[in-house]
Design a protein around this motif. Sequence first.
Motif, short mmCIF file in Angstrom:
data_model
loop_
_atom_site.label_atom_id
_atom_site.label_comp_id
_atom_site.label_asym_id
_atom_site.label_seq_id
_atom_site.Cartn_x
_atom_site.Cartn_y
_atom_site.Cartn_z
N ALA B 47 13.21 18.44 2.96
CA ALA B 47 12.26 18.49 1.49
C ALA B 47 11.55 18.92 1.49
O ALA B 47 11.40 19.61 -0.05
CB ALA B 47 11.61 17.46 1.28
N GLU B 48 10.87 20.15 2.20
CA GLU B 48 10.25 20.77 1.79
C GLU B 48 10.47 21.99 2.23
O GLU B 48 9.59 23.00 1.31
CB GLU B 48 8.95 20.72 3.38
N GLU B 49 11.60 22.19 3.40
CA GLU B 49 11.95 24.03 3.57
C GLU B 49 13.42 24.17 2.48
O GLU B 49 13.31 25.09 2.05
CB GLU B 49 12.73 23.69 4.96
N VAL B 50 13.85 22.98 2.09
CA VAL B 50 15.47 23.49 1.05
C VAL B 50 15.02 23.26 -0.04
O VAL B 50 15.17 23.63 -1.12
CB VAL B 50 16.47 22.50 1.57
N LEU B 51 15.01 21.64 -0.53
CA LEU B 51 14.70 21.01 -1.60
C LEU B 51 13.14 21.26 -2.37
O LEU B 51 13.37 21.98 -4.27
CB LEU B 51 14.86 19.71 -1.56
N GLN B 52 12.19 21.40 -2.40
CA GLN B 52 10.92 21.69 -2.45
C GLN B 52 11.10 23.50 -3.22
O GLN B 52 11.14 23.35 -4.11
CB GLN B 52 9.96 21.37 -2.31
N PRO B 53 11.73 24.36 -2.91
CA PRO B 53 11.35 25.22 -3.43
C PRO B 53 12.44 25.69 -4.45
O PRO B 53 11.87 26.55 -5.42
CB PRO B 53 12.00 26.44 -2.10
N ILE B 54 13.19 25.24 -4.72
CA ILE B 54 14.11 25.18 -5.95
C ILE B 54 13.73 23.99 -6.94
O ILE B 54 14.93 24.37 -8.24
CB ILE B 54 15.75 25.64 -5.97
N ASN B 55 13.19 23.75 -6.73
CA ASN B 55 12.10 22.39 -8.09
C ASN B 55 11.95 22.95 -9.36
O ASN B 55 12.32 22.95 -9.97
CB ASN B 55 11.57 21.46 -7.49
N VAL B 57 13.04 26.06 -9.94
CA VAL B 57 14.38 27.06 -10.81
C VAL B 57 15.30 26.03 -11.31
O VAL B 57 15.52 26.63 -12.70
CB VAL B 57 15.12 26.69 -9.15
N GLY B 58 15.18 24.69 -11.00
CA GLY B 58 16.15 23.61 -12.46
C GLY B 58 15.11 23.48 -12.87
O GLY B 58 16.13 23.40 -13.97
N ASP B 59 14.03 23.01 -12.93
CA ASP B 59 13.10 23.33 -14.30
C ASP B 59 13.61 24.57 -15.25
O ASP B 59 13.77 24.46 -16.21
CB ASP B 59 11.43 22.68 -14.27
N THR B 60 13.27 26.03 -14.53
CA THR B 60 13.57 26.76 -16.02
C THR B 60 14.89 27.43 -16.20
O THR B 60 15.06 27.64 -17.08
CB THR B 60 12.65 28.17 -15.15
N ARG B 61 15.76 27.38 -15.42
CA ARG B 61 17.11 27.78 -15.56
C ARG B 61 17.72 26.45 -15.23
O ARG B 61 18.93 26.42 -16.78
CB ARG B 61 17.78 28.69 -14.84
N GLY B 62 17.67 25.11 -15.26
CA GLY B 62 18.82 24.49 -15.13
C GLY B 62 20.13 24.80 -14.97
O GLY B 62 20.04 25.14 -14.85
N ALA B 63 20.77 23.52 -15.29
CA ALA B 63 22.52 23.23 -15.62
C ALA B 63 22.64 24.20 -16.82
O ALA B 63 21.80 23.40 -17.86
CB ALA B 63 23.30 22.15 -15.73
N LYS B 64 23.50 24.28 -16.89
CA LYS B 64 24.28 24.37 -17.96
C LYS B 64 25.96 24.29 -18.57
O LYS B 64 26.57 24.56 -17.60
CB LYS B 64 24.04 26.65 -18.31
N PRO B 74 22.79 28.65 -9.10
CA PRO B 74 23.47 28.98 -7.86
C PRO B 74 22.32 28.16 -6.62
O PRO B 74 22.83 28.33 -5.37
CB PRO B 74 23.29 30.94 -6.90
N GLU B 75 21.10 28.42 -6.82
CA GLU B 75 20.32 28.00 -5.70
C GLU B 75 20.52 26.29 -5.81
O GLU B 75 20.09 25.86 -3.78
CB GLU B 75 19.32 27.56 -6.14
N PHE B 76 21.09 25.22 -6.46
CA PHE B 76 21.45 24.17 -6.44
C PHE B 76 23.11 23.70 -5.52
O PHE B 76 22.39 22.74 -4.58
CB PHE B 76 21.45 23.84 -7.44
N LYS B 77 23.92 24.64 -6.15
CA LYS B 77 24.54 25.14 -4.90
C LYS B 77 24.77 24.84 -3.40
O LYS B 77 24.83 24.31 -2.34
CB LYS B 77 25.73 25.97 -5.29
N ASP B 78 23.81 26.05 -3.30
CA ASP B 78 23.63 26.24 -2.02
C ASP B 78 22.83 24.87 -1.03
O ASP B 78 23.43 24.57 0.09
CB ASP B 78 22.76 27.24 -2.26
#
Lengths: 589, 589
Positions: B47-55, B57-64, B74-78
């Motif tokens: 949670a701290e190392e993988v999910l938190q840093p892209i929170n 990114v999800g908000d600003t770029r989001g799903a398209k 791509p960060e979500f795919k990874d």
Amino acid sequence: MYKAPLKDLRFVMHNLLGDDQLAGLPGLEEYSPDFTDSVLEEAGKFAEEVLQPINRVGDTRGAKWTAEGVVMPPEFKDAYAQFAAGGWAQLRASPEHGGQGAPTMLGTAVEELWASANLAFKLCPMLSQSAVEAIERCGTPQQKETYLPKMISGEWTGTMVLTEPQAGSDLAAIRTRAVREGDHYRLHGSKIFITYGDHDLTSNTIHLVLGRVEGAPAGVKGISLFIVPKVLVKADGSLGERNDVRCVSIEHKLGIHGSPTCVLSFGDKQGAVAYLVGEENRGLEYMFIMMNAARLSVGLEGYALAERSYQHALAYARTRVQGRPGGKSGPAEGKPLPIAYHQDIKRMLLTMKGYADAARAIALYAALQLDLGRRHTDESMRAAAQSRGDLLIPIVKGWSTEMGLLATSLGVQIHGGMGFIEETGAAQYYRDVRITTIYEGTTGIQAGDLIGRKVGRDAGAAMNALIADMLSDLDSLKGTPIGAAAIDAVRKLREATQDLLDAHRRGPEQPQAVAVPYLLLCGFAIGGWLMAKSDDLTRKNVTNDAEFNRSKQQIARAYVEHILPQAQAYAAVVKSGSTSIVDADPALF
Amino acid sequence: MYKAPLKDLRFVMHNLLGDDQLAGLPGLEEYSPDFTDSVLEEAGKFAEEVLQPINRVGDTRGAKWTAEGVVMPPEFKDAYAQFAAGGWAQLRASPEHGGQGAPTMLGTAVEELWASANLAFKLCPMLSQSAVEAIERCGTPQQKETYLPKMISGEWTGTMVLTEPQAGSDLAAIRTRAVREGDHYRLHGSKIFITYGDHDLTSNTIHLVLGRVEGAPAGVKGISLFIVPKVLVKADGSLGERNDVRCVSIEHKLGIHGSPTCVLSFGDKQGAVAYLVGEENRGLEYMFIMMNAARLSVGLEGYALAERSYQHALAYARTRVQGRPGGKSGPAEGKPLPIAYHQDIKRMLLTMKGYADAARAIALYAALQLDLGRRHTDESMRAAAQSRGDLLIPIVKGWSTEMGLLATSLGVQIHGGMGFIEETGAAQYYRDVRITTIYEGTTGIQAGDLIGRKVGRDAGAAMNALIADMLSDLDSLKGTPIGAAAIDAVRKLREATQDLLDAHRRGPEQPQAVAVPYLLLCGFAIGGWLMAKSDDLTRKNVTNDAEFNRSKQQIARAYVEHILPQAQAYAAVVKSGSTSIVDADPALF
């Protein structure tokens, strides 16, 4: 579609609060309730027809930063031009410089309509009005002549430039530097969170800036107030060179996207030309003169958005057919019904409207006190009204905006999943309103002002006078459930005030720990008084409008049964909630 | 930076609730508190190392949305690939098909970490888990073999496809049509609000869709559940042709921008190939089997965001130096201090953490009941635990998410003006959390379930059993202020339950009008019980960690003094708040 709540406003101003007592006071010789009605009618039209339709444009397109300055959506430019042409910028300004000198109460009523229709737009004239007031009260005759006519006509706008990165709630930390240079000063410094700090709605913007003259004492006693025009004004009144101030960036915010929140840089080159207002080192004092008006104006934003959000949710609830509430209520037995017939939706709608109505009544009552405090012919009446107005301001600012958060959240909730979709519009109110408990002093700052300067300093005299008036007013209603509940809440406020004063004697920390709960208790209880009074008036049919009376009675009852119980909870917090906070060690958080 | 609250979780699971009682139960032979600790540790890191840093990114770029399907950052795919590779999708699934069979309680604890770190991401595995559960419980052996191994490994995801434009809270209004065709069906219809209804994280998505077989009875008794793979699966398990389902658009939402909320169109061409789950017309029943787990999982999102928002606000409060609180507290007499030393900021921080801690304790207690209800060796214990778990689910879902709204709003407030700036991050939690009181059944729907199916149907038996257990538990603490306050709140709940049952006898409307206030009262009172119990355990030093003990004691005290008084207010609303709602005429709103 937003409809200006003119009936509500007329009822509160004329019937509940009696604005006819303003008529004939010095400076208000022309005032009459009829005048108010015609102003409200026109303002309502402007809000509905001009400001409302561009509210979402402001949200989605917003203000844009460019190196040449902030560019507003063209719809905002057009609306602003109509606003100025309609004379709306003049409403509250003094007649000497072209204003209409309307009472604060009427100004407050009108500003609600602007805020409901388009909060982001409303902030521009609000800040201008504050700047006008600062110059009116503290400027030299020449400053008044140079700036006021064009600001009051709306040809120019004004701003209030206070905050710096290290100086938010704590203005003592202001660093912006002013260096004397002949009859003016050169200003250097960086300011943040400047609402409408730059824009292209007008040809000039007059900044009122807090700074520190070189060699001034440290802390709040070394702060001065300056006029810094964006474009320098020549002796003949025409525009000259650009001053040394520029907008470095604008913020990307949760809401009010149509209102540019600017970072302003003063004096990157030779220093911004600045003119002292009043005397050196008295800037904070001047700022506080205007604070009441500005805080009242932000307070009304809380219920303005509660009202708008309520209307939006109600329209949805009346058309969204979904399921069937249990029981017998509503037409068409057995068929699905609009959700407005579901008990839980009714509960939410009545709660929203209860917040809006109570907060509006308190704010207009506070505004009336400010008018009486300024205009009443009897000196002791002036003093009493002014101190009551001063007492109420932090409550209006704090409670009304906190209730605005709750109301707009219910507005989203009533829409269900659709509420979370931006196109629905409900979410914008929820986002926009979120700033109102923060700017012009957070709820915590309001509560500190309330328990310190307003209740602590006079040992509760102004508060106890209000409590005594409320109880005497409610005495005739003690036999009714609504009256009894309101009396109970006011009594709880009386006890809590005593608890607070006792805590004061044990030092400042304990009251600070329950200052916000105390402020909220004040709002719920004073709201209870005015809702009970309003219920009583509709039962006496002062409006001659049976449908309106019944509608108000429903809301008053819901207020008492669903909102007023919060007074119990917050009274309990004030009574016993300070030690858990004071004793807590932040290192262990 | 979010830190997984592992100490808090261990304390609640091991000390407060006693998860050792799960060890050795059928299916949990391998379970031990040590196992939980190691899972939590690994999950915390992820949670701290993988999910938190892209929170963000999800908000600003989001799903398209694209015509070919939804494209994820791509960060979500990874991150998803790492999530699947780490075996996290398997945690709660049954071992028969590759799952680890972890108890619901541990699953709940782990999901909190995902939700705190990145709510938008968390929804993907949550929905998959629900789909897995539906197939595990109701699918044919062949369906299980075809879909479960790849869904449990995370190679494919799953969705729950319920809502239609006219069928939100009211599923009886579902219209999606299924036509029999040999061993399968052809599905036609349009569905909205489908979380992760389309994405490119995996090669396939298995939709579980509610629809109506031609000729089925009207209403909820004619709804069936279908498996509709996005890509058809060949007999050998490899992927075949695209099925006739496509994502027509995704919503532009207030929050959780990283989670695509899809409009899905089934059967635009020849009809989507659909496989019946279980028997025709029993779809809603199957859906309800999974509802408890899904509602528990949304409930935890409320306190997950409260916790995250608290940590964020605390970090800011510790570094933001601004003014000096009155009084003697804090170091460095006379100098400005971090705002964490201001009493009102302390009040807000303790309140936020109080919400989070109480809601976490209630949710994990509910999860434990579900585990015992499924696994306990004694049948009557199983039945009692199951009915208590069922009772608690709507309270967890409703109360915890409503408190999440309040907590994240305080999180913005503590940041002052910075809270309104999106880059600060506090506003994202406030936006993201706003959906949690809506999806998987609004707070109103939860409250209706609580007062109807959970309290009304058994005439309060399960609720009164819980109340009796709480009171007996608290009896030894009656001499302490915290114990006494908790007892008082539980007694108010007992009275309110009786009031509610009395109202039931007068028809369904009156209890419906106070259903949400009753649900909130339940949350405050049950929270009071668990906070008092937790306070007592720390005083007995069960943790052997003096600093942790003192920290928990501060929070328990603040809960009792600042949050628990709400129980009084809502008890008063339940007692006398129904008629103002029931009598109100929506035509007069």
